[in-house]
Every structure is written in structure tokens, then in C-alpha cells.
Design an enzyme around this catalytic site. Structure first.
Site, short mmCIF file in Angstrom:
data_model
loop_
_atom_site.label_atom_id
_atom_site.label_comp_id
_atom_site.label_asym_id
_atom_site.label_seq_id
_atom_site.Cartn_x
_atom_site.Cartn_y
_atom_site.Cartn_z
CG ASP A 38 19.55 29.64 27.95
OD1 ASP A 38 19.98 29.72 29.02
OD2 ASP A 38 20.20 28.65 27.20
CG HIS A 55 22.86 26.13 28.18
ND1 HIS A 55 21.34 26.40 28.34
CD2 HIS A 55 22.96 25.07 29.25
CE1 HIS A 55 20.75 25.67 29.34
NE2 HIS A 55 21.67 24.93 29.78
#
Lengths: 558, 558
Positions: A196, A371
Site C-alpha cells: 500500500d 494508512h
């Protein structure tokens, strides 16, 4: 193609590299294809009138017999939102953790696909056999519970896909990221890591969700009136902390906004939300309680025009008013492109007289990202220790920053593949190289239409949006080259007609003169007459107004 | 109206409160009006096709005999960009510092207004007599030199307008903010302060422009290839520091982008830029020099599609290429709404293989804001010590945050006026109250049209942009209630016609049936027939596509 050529590992994205959203990754070994995620994204500002965008799955349809299933990493729209469209064309099993499938099922029910879709729940400890590929999992932290990374064991080696992740050392639900399993996978030797990149531009570490809870509690306790919290409906950790702040401050809770009600219902039923009996009340009961005994949980943290918070801010919400002195917490960061909408909502709340807590999480204290930032991305790389690295989830610059991080922790730059959607990496005998491209792209969804709006339609919408349109209608008699009626000019989105009569009269004369001149020159094909009108009128209007409306000449013949 | 009623001080904005840009403030005492600034702003995303937006100056036109002049605080577009439009309607003297008027003159020349406009240069030490109002000034720091605050001495008391400002304790040009004069004005007793709210949401202090220079120099020295710097053309301090970094790293400089060339020329001529003889070279000479001996100064820091940097990033710039290994510095923060454009430019630069330095100033080190943060706004309030406070320059939430800052340093909340454009504050006998509203608003400029695009045109453009248009043409014989030709349906921006023949055929049948049915019922007025077609067709298309294109029925009669 010989057997030898077939038996290679191929990795590519149908969506989610070089862009944010519509995540969909394909891992193929010989005759077995595993798809990871099936997301949607929201249209770019040049995709006028488009509702959502999904990946083009042509490759999967052509190889439908090989697709063993779709494995979901978590329940966010950019990872599951494309499912109804994909499953309509490709009926394959869907694998997900319990909460993820709970959210998927609501979606499939709406699309009338629930009955015909095979759904298989897994836990982080499950093993799935997907043809020659074995899937195992590891728990991660993210802004929705039950998020996992996926480890695909192929005959060629291990491929790890992180899903979305951060490392939250104090997770709200006590579900820690499974560091041991990640390290153990890394120790076994990982051929390729897909990780990611969303926050790869952010230095340092992302804050813990728990830091938000502490701040919420203080605000809830200190506010002497109602507290409204707007956040992403899917952020169940955040919602739990709002519930906890209600407990701590002895407030009842109203839940408003369609997706918020939906998620709270599903997450409560499945046991992912722990809400004390009797805490949630109906909006109708709001006015029966003292202002400091209630809180409101709402959608609208992105300033979406039709959301509950926006309606409250504009005093058009049917059931909930915001009063001077109320506190409104916008517990989210605007997604790029939404800054102005959020700003307007804040403006309107301030105009009402509310106390508004908003802005970047570092200032407001009521938001952290889901994130991981640069140090966390490096930690993942150091745990997994891949031979090959493919940054995923993000615009090109983010993939690039992520690859710089990988180099900084020792990954060979030649072993990093920054892909565009459709670019493939082929691995055979431990050696990776770029393979042939797989055709893919954006499928635009506008109303019920899937893919019927393409570049021509979008270009026309763009033209129409800038300077409008003039329709020129004229009836001709070709026999005697005469104008029988018209020209009539109808405009929309060009000028305010009542104040532009002179201009439009002159435009009329120009059309007439052009037609008469052309017909005198024996130009009689409709196409040439139309081009003549379009050119002459376009030139005149540009000279007069510096605008270039679309001009649509319509010639009727008698 | 009696003499007594007339002799009051009235303060209001025609633009610049509750919004960013098109700043224009009016201070009136009896028969004397002083206007401060005449800016433009760029259109909101719902103002489709609009080029720029200026304030409605109807009030000034009605009171044109009273307007003593327009006093400019500095040379930015949002403070001077409206001048050509204003002066065309209202020929009054324009007052500005030397650089400000230099930039204004270029603008007026283009608009053919230079000859007829009276321009008066002032310095921070000047005194201007504007009817009964005396104007004095104080030097401020901002991202353009020669910025001033304005002190208007009226019979009712002192009114101070800060312009845009920050407090830069180490200004690049050695021109310090005039703290003494501000303190001295404050000591005399200020009736009302109008102060810049742009950064009122930002805690702390804004960094010094000099910190950028130090970082630029390191980057210029360490880069082994070309360095490209994109920044705002008007940021002459920044440009000077790019020049200084060229000197330090022994590089020649290419200047590219129309507005950059324009500003560098004007600022050099007027002595605001100190560029060593021979440093600036033409783009054509670029390839004759070693890559580590040149730098490029460019527009495009906002990712504007037609700007020099964007063209370089797309390799469509005619004269300058960016090569792998070159360094590109984006020395600016995206203006809200431009984030995606900047992101795309960065993506394209990375794809070329450039080393890109970008992002928030706090991360990149190559940008600081020109506006003071919260501590600086408090410092200004504490220097000026106004009785009444009117926050200006900013969205409503920024005005609100600024008023909270004012309260925190001791201003009475009842003495703070958060205005909308057109809201007036009247002060008489030392007492202020809200007065009658002055009509104002946005004047939209589209091409050559000033104000001819209004809500109807914008609404049509919005509709057209979402789902396109269908034009339905049919020729009727009213006499015998028959369709003579058509219906023909032409669509633009609705569906891809070649793939939607079935839909359009069916639409055709529906139009025919509707017309036949209505005419059989003896409905013969065109308006009713058109409404019938619009309704039936709209309903059908919505059912089939969930889209609502604009439908334009055109009935011809024979």
C-alpha cells in the site's frame, strides 16, 4: 504455447496503480487466477456526469474458466464497490473476513445478486486452496476492522499483498497487527511484495486511532450542548470511540445518514461494535432530552452536498437541527478535490453559531489516517523482505516515493516494478521481467449505463459545459435552392437570450447569407451546408464573444 | 437626509469577505469614498465556462462623483486584477506603490486604458488627501515587495486596512515591516481595523522567506544536472533567491512562461530584482551549456494545464526539455481546488525520471506562505489596538477564527463585525452598528462578456455537462394534424449513438406516439406539444438510463 511457457507467475493490476481507488489485482499461475479486491473509484473532474468508475475486466472474462475467486482484503468501497458490476459478468466465489462479507452482502442484496453469489468467510488463520495457489492471511491495522494482508503461495514462490494497512500499536479493538506472522512469512522467503503506497509521501508514523478517542472524550465531556460527529461510515473504530465518549459523558446517541445507519446496523449485528443497550435513540426523541445529554453521529465528513451533515448545516435536515453553541466535529481529512465542499460546510456551521472542530488531524486532534506513513512502509518491507517489490494503491508519485523507501531499506532498484494498470510482471525460475500488457482501463458508469459513455460523449459534455450550444434549424427546398423557413436559432448555456437579441439577430443573418451564398454556388450536399454554417457562425460568435459554443445545424428539406 | 445623518463613517466590502479573492473595500465618510483594492477571483467549480469573477461596483457607479480614488495595497491579481473592468466604467485615480503601479500599468496597457487613467505613485511615507480622508501607509511583509497597510484618517477616527501581510523578521530585501509606525498608529487610537484573515486557521508563525533561499541554494549546489523552479510569477523575493542560488552554484538562468517573463522584466526595470549581467539566457542557448550550469525559472506551480511547467512535464514545451536526473522544484502550495492538477504534473515529471521536490512547505522546505499565521495576526491586533475589528480576506470560517483571535487579545466580541459582501458598518459619534446593505455580488466574465452569463445560463451549462442534450426536430402540418417529417433525434453528450440505436429508435417511437395522441386530442399549441414531448421522452429516458438529458423539442410547421 508450450507447457513450459505457461507455467509462470504473472502479476498485474486491473486498477489501483497510478491512481487512487478501483483496486483490483490479478495473480495468475498457469491456469489459476486469483483476483484480490474489486473496488470502484469516484470520477475525476473531467468525467462529467459520471457516477462511478470500475476496472475493465475484459481479461478476466476471456479467462473466466481460470478465475478461482475474488479475495477481499477489507470492506472499503475502493476494494469492494466494483463487486456488483463484476459479479454480474463473472460469477465466481467471493472470499472475505466476516465483517467484509457482511458489508458485501448488503451490497449484493441491493443488486439482486445475493442468491447466486458463492460467499466464503475466512479468518486470518484460514487457508484457502485456489487451484494451485494457496492463500493464507495476516491481520493488519486499518480504519476498518477485519482487514488482512494476503499471502499467496504459488509454485513459483510466495506473493504477499498487504491490502491497506498501518501499524497501530494501540488498536481500539485490541486486534493487533500480526507481526509474528509477517516476520515468519518474511523468514520463509518472499518472491514479491505488493504494498500500500497511499501515505508514502508522509514522513514518520501515522498516529494511533486511540489518540482520537482521548480527544473525543474531552470534547464530549466539556461541551455543554449537543455534539455532532461526522466521520466515514466505515470507520467502525472511530464509531466505537464515539460510543465510548457517549458513555463517558452520559449522552444518548442519534445515528443519521443512510450509509452510517447501514454500517452501524451491520457492524453491531456482527459484533464489531459494542453499543450499550438503550444508548441509540431515534431522531424524534432528540428534543425530549437536554442538549448536554445527546450526541449525533453523522455522515458528511467530506461535505457531500446531499449528506446528513450538509443538510444539518443548511438547516434542511428534516429531523436534526444544529443550534448556536452546539459542537460539530469533522473527524476526517478532505479527500483531494473535496476541500471546497468541506470548507463550505464548515462556513455554514459557523454561520449557525456552532463551535466547529475541523482541519488536518494534526491540528484538530480528531482524525488519524488509516494508512501507514513512510516509517511504517519501511517496517513492512523489513518484515516481509521481498526479492521483488511492486508498490500498489496510489498515484504514480506515491508509487515512486514508495520505491525510494524500498531502496532505502535494501531492495535492489532493478527488482522494483512501478506498473500502470495492465502492465504485467512475469516471474519464471525466480527471474522477473515486464511481460505483455493486458488491455484494461476505466469503465464509466452513468446511471444504468455501464461503459456506454466514452471519450466522444465526455468531450461533448465538456464543450457543452464551457460555452453551451446553439441549435440552428432551417428548412430548405433543394429543388429551387431556397430557404423555406428559418433559420431559427435556439441557444442553451451560451448567453442570456433576452439581453443578446442583437447578437442573435446578427447570427441569424450570417446563417442566411452563408446558406444563400453556398446554394448560389451550387453547393447542395447537406454536409457541406452544415459545415459552412458551423464555420461562419462559429467565427462570428468567437469574434463577438470569445466563446466557442457547440453549433448544431439542422437542415430540414421540403 | 439631514446633514447630521450624512456625516458618518461607512465601511463595507464589495468583495473579499466570505470568499478568497476579488478584494475590494469601501470606506466612505459623507461625500468622500475611498476604495481599497480592486481584485478578481477565479471561478468556483460551479461557474462553468467562466474565466474570471469581479465585484459588482453598482454602488460606486451610482456614487461616482464621490469616489476619490482606488488605493492599492500591493500588486497581486486578487487585489489589482479587476482594475481594467472597473476603470472602464469608473475613471478615477489609482494610487499605488512603485512596483504595484508598474504591474498595473502593464495590465492597463493591454486593456488600452493606460492613457486615460490617472496613476499616482506613493511611498510608505506619503500622505494622500482624498477629500476629507487622509491616507498614510505602513510597510508590511508579503510575498511581493512594496506591500503596504493603509491608514485612513477620517473625521470620525482612524481606519486601518492591513492589506495582505506577514511578519518576516528576516525579509529577503531588507525591507522590514514598519513596527514603529504600526505601534504609533495604535497608540494614537484606532477606531477600526480591517485585517487579513487568510491564514487565521494556521497556528503559530509563518516561516521566513529566507529559509527557502537557504534550501534552494543547497539543492542548486548539489544537483548535478538542470534545476527547474516553478513558483508564482509575482513572488519577486522567491525569484531573487533563485537568482542568488544561480550565483552561488554558477548557473545561467532561463526564464519561461508568459507571466514570469512579464514580471521579471517589470521588476528588473524598476529595480526590485537584482540579476547579474549576463545571467539570464534565452532558451535557445540552453543546450549549449552543461546541465549543471543552467537553471530554469518557470510558471506552472499550480499545475495549470497550459503553463510552461505542465508543457515541460508533458514534453510539449517547444524550447525546454526535462531529462531524467534533472531536479524540479515546485515552490508553492496548491491553491484549494488545484491539488489534482499539481499532483498530475508531479506524476508526469516522475515518469520522465526527474527528481521532484514538492509538497507542503513544511516537508519540501522550498515554500512559505505570504500570509501571517495566528500569532502574527494577534501581533497585528496588539500593535494596532482597534476599538472595532472587521476581519477581511477569507472564507467565513477564516473570518470567524480571526475574530476568535481578536477576542483572545482583548477585543470586545460585540465590537467585531463579521460581514458579508455588501454588509455595512456605520460609525457615528464613536458608536458602530450594522447599516443597510449595499447591493453587490459576483460579476462573471466569460470571454468578452461581462455579466451576461447569469444563473439561467449556468444552470443550463450544468445540466448539459451532466447528461448532455437531445434535440428533437419534427415538421407538423397543423391543418391536418399530421407529422410531415421526422421526428429526428440528435444527441450530444448523452450516449454513444452507434451503440444506442435501439434506445434512440424507441425514443423516436415515443415522440411520434405522443404527438399523434396529443393532436388527436386536438392539442395543437406548440407549447403544449413541446411539453408533452419533453415529459414523455424524459420519463422514458430516465427509466431506461437513469439520466436526465436536456430535451429540446423543435417543431417546424408547414
Amino acid at each position: 504455447m508450450s507447457k513450459k511457457n505457461m507455467d509462470k507467475l504473472v502479476i498485474f493490476a486491473l486498477g489501483g496503480v497510478g491512481e487512487i481507488g478501483k483496486n483490483m489485482y490479478v495473480i495468475q499461475y498457469a491456469n489459476d487466477i486469483v483476483v484480490v479486491d474489486a473496488g470502484l473509484k469516484f470520477p475525476d473532474e473531467d468525467m462529467l456526469g459520471i457516477d462511478i468508475v470500475i476496472p475493465d475486466i475484459g481479461y478476466l472474462l476471456e479467462n473466466r474458466d481460470k478465475v478461482r475467486g475474488i479475495v477481499l482484503t477489507h470492506g472499503h468501497e475502493d476494494h469492494i464497490g466494483g463487486l456488483p458490476y463484476v459479479l454480474k459478468q463473472l460469477n465466481v466465489p467471493v472470499y472475505g473476513t466476516r465483517l467484509t462479507l457482511g458489508l458485501v452482502e448488503a451490497k449484493l442484496k441491493e443488486a439482486n445478486l445475493l442468491g447466486e453469489t458463492k460467499r466464503i468467510v475466512f479468518t486470518p488463520d484460514s487457508e484457502l486452496k485456489l487451484g494451485a495457489i494457496k492463500a493464507t492471511f495476516f491481520r493488519t491495522n486499518h480504519s476498518i476492522p477485519d482487514s488482512v494482508g494476503v499471502c499467496l503461495e504459488t509454485p513459483e514462490g510466495l506473493v504477499v499483498h498487504t491490502g491497506d494497512f498501518k501499524f497501530d500499536q494501540t488498536p481500539v479493538n485490541g486486534q493487533f497487527a500480526d507481526l509474528y506472522r509477517m516476520a515468519e512469512i518474511g523468514n520463509r522467503g518472499v518472491l514479491a511484495l505488493l504494498s500500500d503506497s497511499t501515505n508514502s509521501e508522509k514522513p514518520g508514523y501515522t498516529g494511533s486511532e486511540k489518540s482520537v478517542g482521548a480527544n473525543l472524550e474531552v470534547i464530549f465531556r466539556e461541551s455543554t450542548q449537543r455534539v455532532v460527529v461526522a466521520t466515514f461510515a466505515s470507520n467502525i473504530h472511530r464509531i466505537q470511540q464515539v460510543v465510548d465518549a457517549c458513555t463517558a459523558s452520559n449522552r444518548k446517541l442519534v445515528v443519521t445518514g443512510r450509509s452510517m445507519i447501514n454500517v452501524v446496523t451491520i457492524a453491531s449485528e456482527l459484533g464489531y461494535l459494542d453499543i450499550p443497550e438503550g444508548m441509540v435513540i431515534e431522531p424524534e426523541e432528540l428534543n425530549k432530552l437536554a442538549a448536554d445529554r445527546v450526541a449525533i453521529l453523522s455522515t458528511g465528513s467530506q461535505g457531500e452536498p446531499m449528506s446528513a451533515l450538509t443538510r444539518m448545516a443548511r438547516s434542511t435536515h428534516r429531523k436534526v437541527d444544529i443550534l448556536p453553541g452546539d459542537t460539530v466535529i469533522i473527524a476526517a481529512t478532505p479527500i483531494p478535490g473535496n476541500e471546497k465542499f468541506v470548507g463550505r460546510t464548515v462556513d455554514e456551521l459557523f454561520r449557525i453559531g456552532a463551535n466547529v472542530i475541523y482541519g488536518p488531524g494534526s491540528v484538530s486532534g480528531v482524525h488519524v489516517s488509516g494508512h501507514g506513513s513512510q516509517e511504517e512502509l519501511k517496517l513492512m518491507l523489513n518484515l516481509i523482505k521481498p526479492k521483488y517489490f511492486i508498490p500498489i494503491h496510489g498515484e504514480y508519485r506515491m508509487l515512486r516515493q514508495h520505491s525510494n523507501l524500498a531502496v532505502s531499506v535494501g531492495v535492489d532498484r532493478d527488482n522494483i516494478f512501478i506498473l500502470d494498470n495492465g502492465d504485467t510482471v512475469e516471474i519464471q525460475g525466480g527471474e522477473a521481467r515486464k511481460g505483455l500488457r493486458v488491455p484494461t482501463g476505466n469503465v464509466l458508469i452513468d446511471g444504468l449505463g455501464v461503459g456506454d459513455v466514452g471519450n466522444i460523449v465526455l468531450r461533448d459534455r465538456k464543450l457543452l459545459s464551457q460555452d453551451g450550444i446553439l441549435v440552428v434549424v432551417v428548412t430548405l427546398s433543394k429543388q429551387d435552392s431556397k430557404i423555406m423557413s428559418g433559420p431559427d436559432i435556439i441557444s442553451r448555456g451560451f448567453v442570456y437570450v433576452r439581453e443578446s437579441e442583437g447578437l442573435l439577430d446578427e447570427a441569424n443573418r450570417i446563417v442566411t447569407n452563408t446558406l444563400v451564398k453556398l446554394m448560389n454556388e451550387k453547393v447542395n450536399e447537406w454536409a457541406s451546408l452544415k459545415t459552412g454554417v458551423r464555420d461562419a457562425l462559429g467565427r462570428f460568435l468567437y469574434e463577438q464573444t470569445r466563446r466557442r459554443p457547440m453549433i448544431l445545424p439542422i437542415i430540414m428539406e421540403v
